[in-house]
Design an enzyme around this catalytic site. Structure first.
Site, short mmCIF file in Angstrom:
data_model
loop_
_atom_site.label_atom_id
_atom_site.label_comp_id
_atom_site.label_asym_id
_atom_site.label_seq_id
_atom_site.Cartn_x
_atom_site.Cartn_y
_atom_site.Cartn_z
N SER A 1 2.44 9.80 1.30
CA SER A 1 3.22 9.14 2.36
C SER A 1 3.09 7.94 1.95
CB SER A 1 3.43 9.79 3.64
OG SER A 1 4.29 9.07 4.27
N TYR B 1 14.29 5.53 1.56
CA TYR B 1 12.63 5.49 1.26
C TYR B 1 11.77 5.70 2.26
CZ TYR B 1 8.09 4.37 -0.64
OH TYR B 1 6.77 4.71 -0.94
N LYS C 1 9.68 9.19 3.75
CA LYS C 1 8.31 9.12 3.94
C LYS C 1 7.89 9.73 5.38
CE LYS C 1 7.07 8.15 -0.25
NZ LYS C 1 6.21 9.00 -1.09
#
Ligand SMILES: NC(=O)c1ccc[n+]([C@@H]2O[C@H](COP(=O)([O-])OP(=O)(O)OC[C@H]3O[C@@H](n4cnc5c(N)ncnc54)[C@H](OP(=O)(O)O)[C@@H]3O)[C@@H](O)[C@H]2O)c1
Length: 309
Positions: free
Chosen positions: A152, A166, A170
């Site tokens: 992550s 993005y 994560k």
């Protein structure tokens, strides 16, 4: 001290998605130095060949210990076959889901196809290989401890401005890791969630901080981004491997990350009684710090955007 989950990597088979560059390559290099067998997976055959050559020549190790597989993690069929074939070569001891992409731009400005690509690569690109590996890993895990490592980011704990899906992908990986932690409790398969800070690779240098002045300024002021003080991929690799061996769930690779532990651990218990007590004491001051952070973020985002509206 409790016993480590993995005593070492000698003779173990480590599979790394995105093992052809950046953090994945640095992890591969360190695993090879410890005597592991490697499968490196990515989309580009030339990058994979260069990575294999680089590792074998810099460590003077037998290139036959390293196999490469071309596969796109966002494509279920190809990545699942790559995992199954890797297992046929040698049973997998450590699966590292590291491949990831970022595209700069605000959520409303980027193209749908880019949102789709980043979401599939970063999130489903971890789900597919894990889904393929679990049944195979379970069969032998009681005799052989194994690990599933999910790459992550601190952007999966704090919203990273200006980089659309993005950060959310994560965050989703944290949910995936927490679920797997519970699901795999009856087996000797440990789950690790790695949260590096800004690291010197192609990914964020080009994609995030490349062009846009608003994003660059907010990055510097809100996340203390300093391109001269980025983490090195080798440091991230070293901390990742240490954490995989000890079996830590949350792996932070620098002090900035570790300081976020108390705020972001959620329902997952601390690794030790000492950490638990420190996190407990920090809880109240941290709620104030997070309030100040948000008020500062609000002011900064308004100020920067008012200049261009
Ligand atoms: N750099 C940072 O600041 C930072 C911080 C925190 C977390 N991370 C995470 O660390 C991981 C590695 O990133 P990096 O910084 O090392 O970037 P990088 O140097 O660009 O490496 C990305 C790797 O992923 C592979 N890849 C990308 N898309 C893929 C796909 N669809 N299928 C298969 N392989 C794919 C790339 O190879 P091909 O192009 O050949 O496919 C490459 O090997 C990512 O998950 C990233 O989110 C990075």
């Amino acid at each position: 001290m409790s016993r480590p989950h993995l005593a070492g990597l000698k003779g173990k088979h480590v599979v790394i998605t995105g093992g052809s560059s950046g953090i994945g390559l640095a992890i591969a290099q360190r695993c090879a130095a410890e005597g592991a067998f490697l499968t490196l997976i990515s989309r580009s055959s030339s990058k994979l060949a260069a990575a294999r050559h680089h590792i074998a020549s810099s460590l003077s190790c037998n290139p036959d210990r390293i196999q490469t597989k071309i596969a796109d993690t966002s494509n279920a069929t190809t990545i699942i076959s790559a995992i199954e074939e890797s297992f046929e070569w040698k049973p997998i001891d450590v699966l590292i889901c590291n491949a990831g992409l970022a595209m700069a731009g605000m959520m409303g400005d980027v193209k749908e196809k880019d949102l789709d690509l980043v979401t599939k690569t970063n999130f489903l690109g971890c789900v597919y290989p894990i889904h393929a590996a679990i049944p195979l890993m379970k069969q032998r895990s009681l005799q052989n401890p194994s690990s599933i490592v999910i790459m992550s980011s601190l952007a999966g704990l704090v919203p990273l401005y200006g980089i659309n899906v993005y950060s959310p992908t994560k965050y989703a990986l944290k949910g995936l890791a927490e679920l797997l932690l519970l699901e795999l409790l009856p087996w000797n398969i440990r789950v690790n969630l790695v949260c590096p800070s800004f690291t010197k690779t192609n990914l964020l240098e080009e994609e995030y901080f490349g062009g846009n002045e608003i994003i660059r300024t907010i990055g510097r002021k809100l996340y203390s981004y300093n391109h001269k003080a980025l983490e090195s991929s080798d440091d991230v690799a070293m901390k990742t491997i240490e954490g995989v061996k000890t079996g830590e769930f949350l792996i932070f690779t620098n002090a900035q990350g570790a300081s976020l532990g108390p705020l972001t651990r959620g329902l997952i218990p601390s690794e030790s009684v000492g950490t638990f007590i420190i996190e407990l004491l920090l809880m109240v001051p941290y709620r104030f710090v997070s309030l100040l952070w948000f008020l500062n973020a609000k002011k900064l985002v308004h100020k920067m955007n008012s200049k261009t509206m």
